[in-house]
Scaffold this active site. Structure first.
Site, PDB file in Angstrom:
ATOM      1  N   TYR A   1       5.761  -2.032   4.480  1.00  0.00           N
ATOM      2  CA  TYR A   1       4.514  -2.788   4.313  1.00  0.00           C
ATOM      3  C   TYR A   1       3.953  -2.607   2.890  1.00  0.00           C
ATOM      4  O   TYR A   1       3.579  -3.588   2.233  1.00  0.00           O
ATOM      5  CB  TYR A   1       3.521  -2.293   5.362  1.00  0.00           C
ATOM      6  CG  TYR A   1       2.186  -2.986   5.359  1.00  0.00           C
ATOM      7  CD1 TYR A   1       2.035  -4.283   5.852  1.00  0.00           C
ATOM      8  CD2 TYR A   1       1.042  -2.331   4.881  1.00  0.00           C
ATOM      9  CE1 TYR A   1       0.794  -4.908   5.873  1.00  0.00           C
ATOM     10  CE2 TYR A   1      -0.198  -2.949   4.903  1.00  0.00           C
ATOM     11  CZ  TYR A   1      -0.320  -4.233   5.395  1.00  0.00           C
ATOM     12  OH  TYR A   1      -1.555  -4.850   5.409  1.00  0.00           O
TER      13      TYR A   1
ATOM     14  N   LYS B   1       3.389  -5.435  -0.018  1.00  0.00           N
ATOM     15  CA  LYS B   1       2.063  -5.719  -0.569  1.00  0.00           C
ATOM     16  C   LYS B   1       2.011  -5.439  -2.073  1.00  0.00           C
ATOM     17  O   LYS B   1       1.266  -6.088  -2.808  1.00  0.00           O
ATOM     18  CB  LYS B   1       0.997  -4.904   0.173  1.00  0.00           C
ATOM     19  CG  LYS B   1       0.842  -5.314   1.644  1.00  0.00           C
ATOM     20  CD  LYS B   1       0.386  -6.759   1.772  1.00  0.00           C
ATOM     21  CE  LYS B   1       0.073  -7.173   3.189  1.00  0.00           C
ATOM     22  NZ  LYS B   1      -0.414  -8.557   3.279  1.00  0.00           N
TER      23      LYS B   1
HETATM   24  P1  NAI Z   1      -3.917  -9.860  12.294  1.00  0.00           P
HETATM   25  O1  NAI Z   1      -2.733  -9.179  12.847  1.00  0.00           O
HETATM   26  O2  NAI Z   1      -5.216  -9.789  13.014  1.00  0.00           O
HETATM   27  O3  NAI Z   1      -3.589 -11.414  12.031  1.00  0.00           O
HETATM   28  C1  NAI Z   1      -2.407 -11.773  11.377  1.00  0.00           C
HETATM   29  C2  NAI Z   1      -2.288 -13.263  11.374  1.00  0.00           C
HETATM   30  O4  NAI Z   1      -1.054 -13.588  10.695  1.00  0.00           O
HETATM   31  C3  NAI Z   1      -2.194 -13.898  12.751  1.00  0.00           C
HETATM   32  O5  NAI Z   1      -2.876 -15.137  12.715  1.00  0.00           O
HETATM   33  C4  NAI Z   1      -0.701 -14.157  12.929  1.00  0.00           C
HETATM   34  O6  NAI Z   1      -0.429 -15.284  13.752  1.00  0.00           O
HETATM   35  C5  NAI Z   1      -0.306 -14.466  11.501  1.00  0.00           C
HETATM   36  N1  NAI Z   1       1.120 -14.280  11.247  1.00  0.00           N
HETATM   37  C6  NAI Z   1       1.829 -13.136  11.360  1.00  0.00           C
HETATM   38  N2  NAI Z   1       3.116 -13.377  11.035  1.00  0.00           N
HETATM   39  C7  NAI Z   1       3.199 -14.689  10.700  1.00  0.00           C
HETATM   40  C8  NAI Z   1       4.247 -15.529  10.292  1.00  0.00           C
HETATM   41  N3  NAI Z   1       5.501 -15.081  10.132  1.00  0.00           N
HETATM   42  N4  NAI Z   1       3.969 -16.837  10.042  1.00  0.00           N
HETATM   43  C9  NAI Z   1       2.706 -17.313  10.180  1.00  0.00           C
HETATM   44  N5  NAI Z   1       1.674 -16.559  10.572  1.00  0.00           N
HETATM   45  C10 NAI Z   1       1.914 -15.263  10.840  1.00  0.00           C
HETATM   46  O7  NAI Z   1      -4.056  -9.310  10.793  1.00  0.00           O
HETATM   47  P2  NAI Z   1      -5.331  -9.037   9.869  1.00  0.00           P
HETATM   48  O8  NAI Z   1      -5.747  -7.641  10.071  1.00  0.00           O
HETATM   49  O9  NAI Z   1      -6.303 -10.131   9.994  1.00  0.00           O
HETATM   50  O10 NAI Z   1      -4.613  -9.087   8.439  1.00  0.00           O
HETATM   51  C11 NAI Z   1      -4.535 -10.270   7.665  1.00  0.00           C
HETATM   52  C12 NAI Z   1      -3.907  -9.927   6.335  1.00  0.00           C
HETATM   53  O11 NAI Z   1      -4.657  -8.913   5.703  1.00  0.00           O
HETATM   54  C13 NAI Z   1      -2.475  -9.408   6.469  1.00  0.00           C
HETATM   55  O12 NAI Z   1      -1.714  -9.876   5.372  1.00  0.00           O
HETATM   56  C14 NAI Z   1      -2.671  -7.912   6.365  1.00  0.00           C
HETATM   57  O13 NAI Z   1      -1.521  -7.287   5.889  1.00  0.00           O
HETATM   58  C15 NAI Z   1      -3.804  -7.829   5.374  1.00  0.00           C
HETATM   59  N6  NAI Z   1      -4.543  -6.594   5.429  1.00  0.00           N
HETATM   60  C16 NAI Z   1      -5.202  -6.204   6.562  1.00  0.00           C
HETATM   61  C17 NAI Z   1      -5.901  -5.020   6.577  1.00  0.00           C
HETATM   62  C18 NAI Z   1      -6.660  -4.534   7.775  1.00  0.00           C
HETATM   63  O14 NAI Z   1      -7.165  -3.419   7.724  1.00  0.00           O
HETATM   64  N7  NAI Z   1      -6.775  -5.297   8.835  1.00  0.00           N
HETATM   65  C19 NAI Z   1      -5.938  -4.138   5.385  1.00  0.00           C
HETATM   66  C20 NAI Z   1      -5.217  -4.647   4.260  1.00  0.00           C
HETATM   67  C21 NAI Z   1      -4.553  -5.828   4.294  1.00  0.00           C
END
Ligand code: NAI
Length: 249
Positions: A156, A160
């Site tokens: 991951y 990133k």
């Molecule tokens: P989440 O797991 O709640 O939502 C992820 C979203 O991405 C979902 O809508 C899912 O359908 C979509 N998704 C996953 N794989 C996919 C694919 N192959 N094609 C299309 N859509 C896909 O995640 P969250 O927490 O909202 O994270 C969003 C972004 O922020 C991610 O890139 C994550 O790595 C990043 N992030 C999140 C953090 C956190 O603490 N929640 C911290 C740092 C970064």
């Protein structure tokens, strides 16, 4: 006053929940029409309802960003139905946490394909219209672990960190065309991704955050919307942290 993003079309990946959902709703609240992409279209339809209720046009697309042909098809579909996209938010991301010695090849590949390859596919497919229009905003969601590293997240963190290098290179390539490309690096944000953390881990985490709080998806969405708007126009090639002060540079 006319909303900042009126007349713009945005494409947000991973828009069915968490940060992507908050970003999509925020961009719409500032006047953009927003296409929502997610692997599973059902929850994205709910987000579309919310956006429509606010008076903006929207559509939901079932999409795996790891599939370049599907991304190209989605770009055509959104162009036909909503108009040319000038704001792209590469937010879709997954984790497959495991210590390096136990990490399977498929855990590595799955994370790279969605997080890094997906960002490449979408940027390539959607930047063409921005280049023609000589205006665009590309915002890639990275993470605090790109800078800090994290045990159990070599895949991951590498994906990133890759996004940061990708962002800077593409920012240099597209600057002459009026397109800005930035990364937003959230810290620990309250979403499904962090819900799974065991209790003890969460407490230890809070101790490592100077502001002593987990961020909210709206904190991230506010910065993304700023970068997408007129006032973000002089910022490009940056990786900006929304992390309660975990990384200070
Ligand atoms: P989440 O797991 O709640 O939502 C992820 C979203 O991405 C979902 O809508 C899912 O359908 C979509 N998704 C996953 N794989 C996919 C694919 N192959 N094609 C299309 N859509 C896909 O995640 P969250 O927490 O909202 O994270 C969003 C972004 O922020 C991610 O890139 C994550 O790595 C990043 N992030 C999140 C953090 C956190 O603490 N929640 C911290 C740092 C970064």
């Amino acid at each position: 006053m006319k909303p900042d993003l009126e007349g713009k079309v945005a494409f947000v990946t991973g828009a069915s929940r968490g940060i992507g959902r908050a970003v999509a709703v925020e961009l719409a609240s500032r006047g953009a029409d927003v296409a929502l992409a997610a692997r599973n279209v059902e929850p994205a339809l709910e987000v579309a309802e919310e956006i429509r209720a606010g008076g903006r046009r929207t559509m939901a697309v079932a999409l795996d960003v790891a599939d370049p042909a599907a991304v190209e098809a989605a770009a055509r579909q959104v162009g036909d139905e909503l108009g040319k996209v000038s704001i792209l938010v590469n937010n879709a991301g997954i984790t497959r946490d495991q210590l390096l010695l136990r990490m399977k090849e498929e855990d590595w590949q799955a994370v790279m394909r969605t997080n890094l390859d997906g960002t490449f596919h979408c940027t390539k497919a959607f930047c063409r219209d921005m280049v023609r229009a000589r205006w665009g905003r590309i915002i890639n969601i990275s993470s605090v672990v790109a800078t800090l590293g994290n045990p159990g997240q070599a895949n991951y963190a590498a994906s990133k960190a890759g996004i940061l290098g990708f962002t800077r290179s593409v920012a240099r390539e597209l600057a002459g065309r009026g397109i800005t490309v930035n990364a937003v690096a959230p810290g620990f944000i309250e979403t499904a991704m962090t819900d799974g953390l065991p209790g003890g881990t969460k407490e230890a985490l809070l101790g490592s955050i100077p502001l002593g709080r987990l961020g909210s998806p709206r904190d991230v969405a506010g910065l993304v919307a700023f970068l997408a708007g007129g006032r973000g126009g002089d910022i490009t090639g940056q990786g900006i942290h929304v992390d309660g002060g975990m990384v200070m540079t």
